[in-house]
Design a protein around this motif. Sequence first.
Motif, PDB file in Angstrom:
ATOM      1  N   ASP A  86     -15.824  32.825  80.239  1.00  0.00           N
ATOM      2  CA  ASP A  86     -14.869  33.323  80.919  1.00  0.00           C
ATOM      3  C   ASP A  86     -15.082  33.562  82.362  1.00  0.00           C
ATOM      4  OD1 ASP A  86     -16.919  34.993  81.229  1.00  0.00           O
ATOM      5  OD2 ASP A  86     -16.127  36.800  80.123  1.00  0.00           O
ATOM      6  N   ALA A  87     -16.082  32.901  82.963  1.00  0.00           N
ATOM      7  CA  ALA A  87     -15.985  32.739  84.402  1.00  0.00           C
ATOM      8  C   ALA A  87     -15.205  31.576  84.965  1.00  0.00           C
ATOM      9  CB  ALA A  87     -17.548  32.615  84.891  1.00  0.00           C
ATOM     10  N   ILE A  88     -14.716  30.647  84.247  1.00  0.00           N
ATOM     11  CA  ILE A  88     -13.824  29.501  84.480  1.00  0.00           C
ATOM     12  C   ILE A  88     -12.434  29.821  84.568  1.00  0.00           C
ATOM     13  CG2 ILE A  88     -13.305  27.330  84.094  1.00  0.00           C
ATOM     14  CD1 ILE A  88     -16.138  27.211  82.487  1.00  0.00           C
ATOM     15  N   ASP A  89     -11.857  29.438  85.699  1.00  0.00           N
ATOM     16  CA  ASP A  89     -10.265  29.619  85.785  1.00  0.00           C
ATOM     17  C   ASP A  89      -9.688  28.190  85.894  1.00  0.00           C
ATOM     18  OD1 ASP A  89     -10.244  32.333  86.139  1.00  0.00           O
ATOM     19  OD2 ASP A  89     -10.937  32.395  88.171  1.00  0.00           O
ATOM     20  N   ILE A  90      -8.624  28.254  85.459  1.00  0.00           N
ATOM     21  CA  ILE A  90      -7.809  26.721  85.360  1.00  0.00           C
ATOM     22  C   ILE A  90      -6.510  26.898  86.028  1.00  0.00           C
ATOM     23  CG2 ILE A  90      -6.585  25.239  83.838  1.00  0.00           C
ATOM     24  CD1 ILE A  90      -8.688  25.934  81.789  1.00  0.00           C
ATOM     25  N   VAL A  91      -6.254  26.141  87.155  1.00  0.00           N
ATOM     26  CA  VAL A  91      -5.002  26.390  87.946  1.00  0.00           C
ATOM     27  C   VAL A  91      -4.145  25.270  87.476  1.00  0.00           C
ATOM     28  CG1 VAL A  91      -4.277  26.176  90.251  1.00  0.00           C
ATOM     29  CG2 VAL A  91      -6.346  27.340  89.589  1.00  0.00           C
ATOM     30  N   GLU A  92      -2.924  25.657  87.192  1.00  0.00           N
ATOM     31  CA  GLU A  92      -1.932  24.601  87.078  1.00  0.00           C
ATOM     32  C   GLU A  92      -1.540  23.871  87.945  1.00  0.00           C
ATOM     33  OE1 GLU A  92       0.115  24.233  83.721  1.00  0.00           O
ATOM     34  OE2 GLU A  92      -1.772  24.744  83.261  1.00  0.00           O
ATOM     35  N   ARG A  93      -1.261  22.405  87.827  1.00  0.00           N
ATOM     36  CA  ARG A  93      -0.677  21.640  89.004  1.00  0.00           C
ATOM     37  C   ARG A  93       0.321  20.716  88.394  1.00  0.00           C
ATOM     38  NH1 ARG A  93      -5.530  18.573  91.793  1.00  0.00           N
ATOM     39  NH2 ARG A  93      -5.888  17.792  89.545  1.00  0.00           N
ATOM     40  N   PRO A  94       1.579  21.062  88.241  1.00  0.00           N
ATOM     41  CA  PRO A  94       2.649  20.450  87.802  1.00  0.00           C
ATOM     42  C   PRO A  94       2.390  18.783  88.156  1.00  0.00           C
ATOM     43  CG  PRO A  94       3.643  22.231  89.005  1.00  0.00           C
ATOM     44  CD  PRO A  94       1.953  21.950  89.456  1.00  0.00           C
ATOM     45  N   GLY A  95       2.782  18.171  87.037  1.00  0.00           N
ATOM     46  CA  GLY A  95       2.534  16.571  87.203  1.00  0.00           C
ATOM     47  C   GLY A  95       1.105  16.115  87.457  1.00  0.00           C
ATOM     48  N   LEU A  96       0.161  16.839  87.495  1.00  0.00           N
ATOM     49  CA  LEU A  96      -1.274  16.548  87.471  1.00  0.00           C
ATOM     50  C   LEU A  96      -2.320  17.275  86.412  1.00  0.00           C
ATOM     51  CD1 LEU A  96      -1.783  16.704  91.362  1.00  0.00           C
ATOM     52  CD2 LEU A  96      -1.576  14.453  90.193  1.00  0.00           C
ATOM     53  N   ALA A  97      -3.325  16.796  86.179  1.00  0.00           N
ATOM     54  CA  ALA A  97      -4.318  17.335  85.306  1.00  0.00           C
ATOM     55  C   ALA A  97      -4.616  18.656  86.148  1.00  0.00           C
ATOM     56  CB  ALA A  97      -5.516  16.830  85.382  1.00  0.00           C
ATOM     57  N   PRO A  98      -4.850  19.791  85.083  1.00  0.00           N
ATOM     58  CA  PRO A  98      -5.419  21.093  85.553  1.00  0.00           C
ATOM     59  C   PRO A  98      -6.487  21.267  86.698  1.00  0.00           C
ATOM     60  CG  PRO A  98      -5.822  20.926  83.304  1.00  0.00           C
ATOM     61  CD  PRO A  98      -4.924  19.807  83.655  1.00  0.00           C
ATOM     62  N   LEU A  99      -6.600  21.992  87.404  1.00  0.00           N
ATOM     63  CA  LEU A  99      -7.929  22.214  88.254  1.00  0.00           C
ATOM     64  C   LEU A  99      -8.623  23.407  87.889  1.00  0.00           C
ATOM     65  CD1 LEU A  99      -9.002  21.320  91.027  1.00  0.00           C
ATOM     66  CD2 LEU A  99      -7.986  23.278  92.144  1.00  0.00           C
ATOM     67  N   LEU A 100      -9.970  23.108  87.695  1.00  0.00           N
ATOM     68  CA  LEU A 100     -11.089  23.926  87.213  1.00  0.00           C
ATOM     69  C   LEU A 100     -11.454  24.712  88.599  1.00  0.00           C
ATOM     70  CD1 LEU A 100     -10.769  22.534  84.425  1.00  0.00           C
ATOM     71  CD2 LEU A 100     -13.225  23.015  84.374  1.00  0.00           C
ATOM     72  N   GLN A 101     -11.695  26.107  88.131  1.00  0.00           N
ATOM     73  CA  GLN A 101     -12.200  26.857  89.642  1.00  0.00           C
ATOM     74  C   GLN A 101     -13.416  27.594  88.788  1.00  0.00           C
ATOM     75  OE1 GLN A 101      -9.194  29.294  91.343  1.00  0.00           O
ATOM     76  NE2 GLN A 101      -8.804  27.596  92.741  1.00  0.00           N
ATOM     77  N   PHE A 102     -14.590  27.339  89.470  1.00  0.00           N
ATOM     78  CA  PHE A 102     -15.726  28.091  89.077  1.00  0.00           C
ATOM     79  C   PHE A 102     -15.949  29.308  89.964  1.00  0.00           C
ATOM     80  CE2 PHE A 102     -16.384  23.602  87.928  1.00  0.00           C
ATOM     81  CZ  PHE A 102     -16.714  23.646  86.546  1.00  0.00           C
TER      82      PHE A 102
END
Length: 238
Positions: free
Chosen positions: A66-82
């Motif tokens: 639950d420490a990992i965030d996922i950011v949506e990026r339209p048209g691209l793979a999602p971005l992980l944030q630690f």
Amino acid sequence: MRSAVLWLVDANAVSDADAAALSACLSDAEMSRYQRFVRRVRQREFLLGRVLLRFAASRAVGIAFDAIDIVERPGLAPLLQFPMAFPLSVEREFAFSLSHSRGWVACATSLDTPLGLDIEALDASRDIDAVGLAAFSAGESSWLSNLPEADKVAAFYGLWSDKEALYKLMSHTGERPELPELVMGSVRQTSGPGWQAQACALPDFAVSLCSRHPLASIEQIHLQATTPSAWSRQLGDA
């Protein structure tokens, strides 16, 4: 020696109760996208893909799920944030790729090399020669049409999966890549400058994992349940 882990899970087995519980881990943007899916199987694939990505990343880098965030990026793979305190060098090195087909979800991770992953269900009812002629280059479709009939379905989906995985690998910069020919002189190509493709085993599916650098090993893990707690128990966690 570079390596990768390939995680596989069947999202068709997710119950409504488990889906409701799992959706609690989604961000607001992920939940908004999740709720827009009309087809149940596609909704389950998206949900299990995001849960599996968090789980695989947490195992790879050693932080809490639950420490990992996922950011949506339209048209691209999602971005992980630690977490902010997490070493930036590891965050930069962590690579992943997601794919899904017919309810199955696959996630590949590596700390050594960028990846591109594709999974495709084999469908023998399709007109392989006609689709190959439309989807592949002249050399690739000619190679396919000259194969024995018994080999065409697996060969078609293997080639298709390699091309999809390679496209993902080459799209990390956000630019539209120009894919190389995967058949040259009637010889099927599984590597080239800056890439190599490896087929992974899953009955009735073609699974291709492309990497920028050669992989010495790919650990394949088929998760038998549909929740992170059950996955942890399967892997021997206390």
